[in-house]
Scaffold this active site. Structure first.
Site, PDB file in Angstrom:
ATOM      1  N   THR A   1       0.241  -1.021   0.330  1.00 25.96           N
ATOM      2  CA  THR A   1      -0.106  -0.047  -0.057  1.00 25.96           C
ATOM      3  C   THR A   1       1.355   0.949   0.156  1.00 25.96           C
ATOM      4  OG1 THR A   1      -1.610  -0.956   1.098  1.00 25.96           O
ATOM      5  CG2 THR A   1      -1.879   1.038   1.580  1.00 25.96           C
TER       6      THR A   1
ATOM      7  N   THR B   1       2.122  -9.897  14.503  1.00 28.04           N
ATOM      8  CA  THR B   1       0.607 -10.874  13.913  1.00 28.04           C
ATOM      9  C   THR B   1       0.834  -9.345  12.889  1.00 28.04           C
ATOM     10  OG1 THR B   1      -0.400 -12.019  13.245  1.00 28.04           O
ATOM     11  CG2 THR B   1      -0.518 -10.820  15.120  1.00 28.04           C
TER      12      THR B   1
ATOM     13  N   ASP C   1      -0.109  -7.344   4.246  1.00 31.65           N
ATOM     14  CA  ASP C   1      -0.967  -8.409   4.295  1.00 31.65           C
ATOM     15  C   ASP C   1      -0.317  -9.375   4.299  1.00 31.65           C
ATOM     16  OD1 ASP C   1      -2.750  -7.308   3.361  1.00 31.65           O
ATOM     17  OD2 ASP C   1      -2.833  -7.568   2.154  1.00 31.65           O
TER      18      ASP C   1
ATOM     19  N   ARG D   1      -4.652 -25.996  13.534  1.00 36.33           N
ATOM     20  CA  ARG D   1      -5.260 -24.656  14.603  1.00 36.33           C
ATOM     21  C   ARG D   1      -6.049 -24.854  16.127  1.00 36.33           C
ATOM     22  NH1 ARG D   1      -7.701 -20.006  12.098  1.00 36.33           N
ATOM     23  NH2 ARG D   1      -6.456 -19.415  14.220  1.00 36.33           N
TER      24      ARG D   1
ATOM     25  N   SER E   1       0.014  -9.574  -0.851  1.00 36.94           N
ATOM     26  CA  SER E   1      -0.981 -11.147  -0.859  1.00 36.94           C
ATOM     27  C   SER E   1      -0.474 -11.642  -2.641  1.00 36.94           C
ATOM     28  CB  SER E   1      -2.593 -10.329  -1.487  1.00 36.94           C
ATOM     29  OG  SER E   1      -3.239  -9.724  -0.145  1.00 36.94           O
TER      30      SER E   1
HETATM   31  N1  ASP Z   1      -3.052  -5.176   0.216  1.00 34.89           N
HETATM   32  C1  ASP Z   1      -2.144  -4.414   0.464  1.00 34.89           C
HETATM   33  C2  ASP Z   1      -0.446  -5.413   0.493  1.00 34.89           C
HETATM   34  O1  ASP Z   1       0.200  -6.015   1.367  1.00 34.89           O
HETATM   35  C3  ASP Z   1      -1.684  -4.096   2.012  1.00 34.89           C
HETATM   36  C4  ASP Z   1      -0.908  -3.383   2.410  1.00 34.89           C
HETATM   37  O2  ASP Z   1       0.499  -2.890   2.172  1.00 34.89           O
HETATM   38  O3  ASP Z   1      -1.185  -2.100   3.959  1.00 34.89           O
HETATM   39  O4  ASP Z   1       0.304  -5.269  -0.121  1.00 34.89           O
END
Ligand code: ASP
Length: 349
Positions: free
Chosen positions: A14, A176, A101, A255, A70
């Site tokens: 992000t 986390t 993420d 888990r 992701s």
């Molecule tokens: N979807 C974004 C990522 O993990 C979320 C972020 O960076 O906060 O790249």
């Protein structure tokens, strides 16, 4: 004092995103190339405090294609290891700009794969893009620079893979992602913060890992033959049979509930015994965010212990998964239980 050299590795996330349709805040965010954002990050510029007043020399390495985290996979982790290895001896510290993420997975994997680290590797990112008017990116980057160039700011050198986010300094393999909207995005539920980056900066020096003497190296093999199963009331045990037959699956992380408790039902116990007999490694991690596996506390825990299930103690799920990915790739399967239950990089008590 000689100039401090800090390598910035830009992977995306992000922090470096913009709207897919320029100016349309309803269109999805996509990662931008470093060249599109670097000039907006004034703290890296020649006129900025860090370069002008502190004499820090920043060098930059960007992923060929910036990604949403992701989309991260172990090949990206190997790429990061190669970049760090190529630049290790001519830099004093490393900052990895990464999406939130999967930041805890990347930090955990790097912590296991890098041996004899004597310099800080700090992962950071942000909840709002650096081009956003309310961005948290500058504060996070600025804190990360303080940690990466530690002694310029009177801070002890921290030879660890770290996550620095919203005034918190965390051991990477203890962190986390806890919120997708709060600026304070990360927690270390079963461990203390390594540092509180409010005013003044306070580092928990007694928690920092010692500087190792051995030769710096990275171990790049990995094996992702792992699955994670969340138990829930009514879980159908027949799926265990499919897993038992799949040769690619070497380890199963269960888990479980609370302190590592699971059903005492003989069908369930027999399924676990069958998996162990088929050569699978079974691991027990709690669904609770905070706490630890203490199977001796309840009979429901003792039962699965007797099947040969290995405790993840108070590890995060991210640490347990990446420790296994790394261990299975690098050591004999019969040595994994011993290595997994050992504290390798401060990831468990
Ligand atoms: N979807 C974004 C990522 O993990 C979320 C972020 O960076 O906060 O790249």
């Amino acid at each position: 004092m000689p100039k401090k050299k800090i390598l910035i590795i830009y992977t995306g996330g992000t922090l470096g995103m913009g709207y897919k349709i320029r100016g349309d805040e309803n269109s999805p965010l996509i990662p931008l190339d470093w060249s599109e954002i670097q000039n907006s990050i004034h703290i890296f510029s020649h006129e900025g405090y860090f370069v002008k007043e502190k004499g820090i020399e920043f060098t930059f390495h960007k992923f060929n294609e910036a990604i949403d985290s992701s989309d991260i996979n172990p090949l990206h982790w190997i790429k990061i290891l190669e970049i760090i290895e190529d630049n290790y001896f001519n830099h004093d510290g490393f900052i990895i700009i990464h999406g939130t993420d999967t930041m805890a997975y990347t930090a955990s994997f790097l912590s296991f794969a890098i041996q004899n680290l004597t310099k800080p590797i700090v992962l950071t990112g942000s909840q709002l893009p650096v081009l956003h008017s309310r961005t948290d990116a500058i504060q996070n980057l600025s804190n990360a620079i303080h940690i990466a160039a530690s002694d310029l700011f009177g801070i002890k050198n921290i030879p660890e893979v770290l996550i620095c986010f919203n005034d918190k300094l965390m051991r990477g393999n203890r962190a986390t992602k806890s919120s997708s909207r709060d600026f304070s995005g990360f927690e270390t539920p079963s461990f203390k913060l390594l540092g509180d980056l409010n005013e003044p900066i306070k580092i928990n020096e007694d928690l920092i890992l010692p500087i190792p003497d051995g030769k710096f190296e990275t171990h790049k093999k990995y094996d992702t033959g792992i699955i994670v199963i969340t138990l829930f009331p009514g879980f159908d045990y027949k799926y265990f049979d499919t897993i038992a037959e799949d040769k690619n699956i070497k380890a199963i992380i269960l888990r479980t509930y609370g302190n590592g408790n699971a059903p005492t039902d003989s069908n369930f116990i027999n399924c676990l015994k069958n998996l162990v007999n088929c050569g699978k490694l079974l691991f027990n991690i709690s669904q609770c965010i905070e706490g630890e596996v203490l199977t001796e506390k309840y009979n429901t825990g003792k039962k699965i212990d007797e099947c040969g299930v290995i405790s993840c103690k108070n590890m995060t799920l991210e640490a347990a998964i990446t420790k296994l990915i790394w261990l299975i790739g690098n050591i004999e399967i019969n040595l994994i239980k011993f290595a997994f239950t050992k504290n390798l990089k401060g990831e468990l008590y």
